[in-house]
Design an enzyme around this catalytic site. Structure first.
Site, mmCIF file in Angstrom:
data_model
loop_
_atom_site.group_PDB
_atom_site.id
_atom_site.type_symbol
_atom_site.label_atom_id
_atom_site.label_comp_id
_atom_site.label_asym_id
_atom_site.label_seq_id
_atom_site.Cartn_x
_atom_site.Cartn_y
_atom_site.Cartn_z
ATOM 1 N N ALA A 123 -0.565 8.903 2.931
ATOM 2 C CA ALA A 123 -1.887 8.679 3.527
ATOM 3 C C ALA A 123 -2.188 7.199 3.590
ATOM 4 O O ALA A 123 -1.711 6.414 2.766
ATOM 5 C CB ALA A 123 -2.965 9.402 2.714
ATOM 6 N N ASP A 124 -2.983 6.823 4.576
ATOM 7 C CA ASP A 124 -3.468 5.448 4.657
ATOM 8 C C ASP A 124 -4.831 5.451 5.324
ATOM 9 O O ASP A 124 -5.136 6.336 6.132
ATOM 10 C CB ASP A 124 -2.509 4.551 5.438
ATOM 11 C CG ASP A 124 -2.799 3.083 5.177
ATOM 12 O OD1 ASP A 124 -2.398 2.586 4.110
ATOM 13 O OD2 ASP A 124 -3.471 2.453 6.011
ATOM 14 N N GLN A 125 -5.640 4.461 4.973
ATOM 15 C CA GLN A 125 -7.030 4.432 5.423
ATOM 16 C C GLN A 125 -7.440 3.031 5.850
ATOM 17 O O GLN A 125 -7.082 2.046 5.210
ATOM 18 C CB GLN A 125 -7.924 4.895 4.267
ATOM 19 C CG GLN A 125 -9.389 4.985 4.578
ATOM 20 C CD GLN A 125 -10.151 5.484 3.374
ATOM 21 O OE1 GLN A 125 -10.331 4.752 2.396
ATOM 22 N NE2 GLN A 125 -10.586 6.730 3.401
#
Length: 196
Positions: A71-73
């Site tokens: 995941a990345d944000q």
């Protein structure tokens, strides 16, 4: 879990771990250890999709029989993308951009399974922050919650007091959009509510 092979969360984020714990699936965490720079020409959505896949693939290469969730944000305000602040001054600058305005949080998730099969999603949530006076902003900075957070705040902590309105999946703001994650797991054949 119908799938054979262990499940690994390619992250050491305590917020992501807390969300994963809520599902009740057995898993472990591992730091992806990847370069997080992406081309400036990419949109925020393209950047988080690319980085989530990069993280998942990096851990999957070390454990090819496992299922790996990456995941990345990123935070987007106007046409600017905000990552993690380097220091308190950078955090102050980011929050000054967000207070009294609406911004978007984009989180990319990628699930890589045995054989390299990959599924991914990007979730976007819109938040509006209260305008707060400078002395209140400094008190929030004193909490240290800005450290390691895109946009310099945590809505699962004291940062929720900045929040005037939220449209979308709140878990997305916390770092892992669980609606998308559950959909990816179900598509991959994971089963839920099993006894240990």
């Amino acid at each position: 879990m119908k799938n054979s092979g262990e499940l690994i969360l390619a992250s050491t984020s305590s917020a992501r771990k807390a969300l994963m714990d809520g599902l009740g699936l057995p898993y472990r965490t591992e730091a992806p250890g990847v370069d997080e720079h992406v081309a400036a020409s990419l949109s925020a959505e393209e950047a988080v999709r690319s980085l989530a896949a990069r993280k998942a693939r990096a851990v999957h290469e070390r454990h090819p029989g496992a299922w790996v969730l990456g995941a990345d944000q990123l935070v987007e305000v106007g046409r600017d993308v905000l990552g993690k602040p380097q220091d308190r001054d950078a955090a102050r600058g980011q929050l000054q951009r967000l207070l009294g305005h609406t911004h978007a949080i984009h989180t990319g998730v990628c699930l890589v399974g045995p054989g390299g099969r990959l599924t991914e999603a990007v979730e976007t949530t819109r938040l509006t922050f209260f305008p707060v006076p400078p002395e209140e902003l400094e008190r929030y900075l004193d909490t240290g919650e800005w450290e390691g957070c895109a946009g310099s705040y945590r809505v699962e902590g004291q940062g929720q007091a900045l929040l005037a309105k939220l449209e979308g999946d709140r878990t997305n703001v916390q770092g892992l959009p669980m609606l998308s994650v559950v959909r990816l797991f179900r598509q991959a054949g994971f089963t839920f509510f099993t006894r240990p």
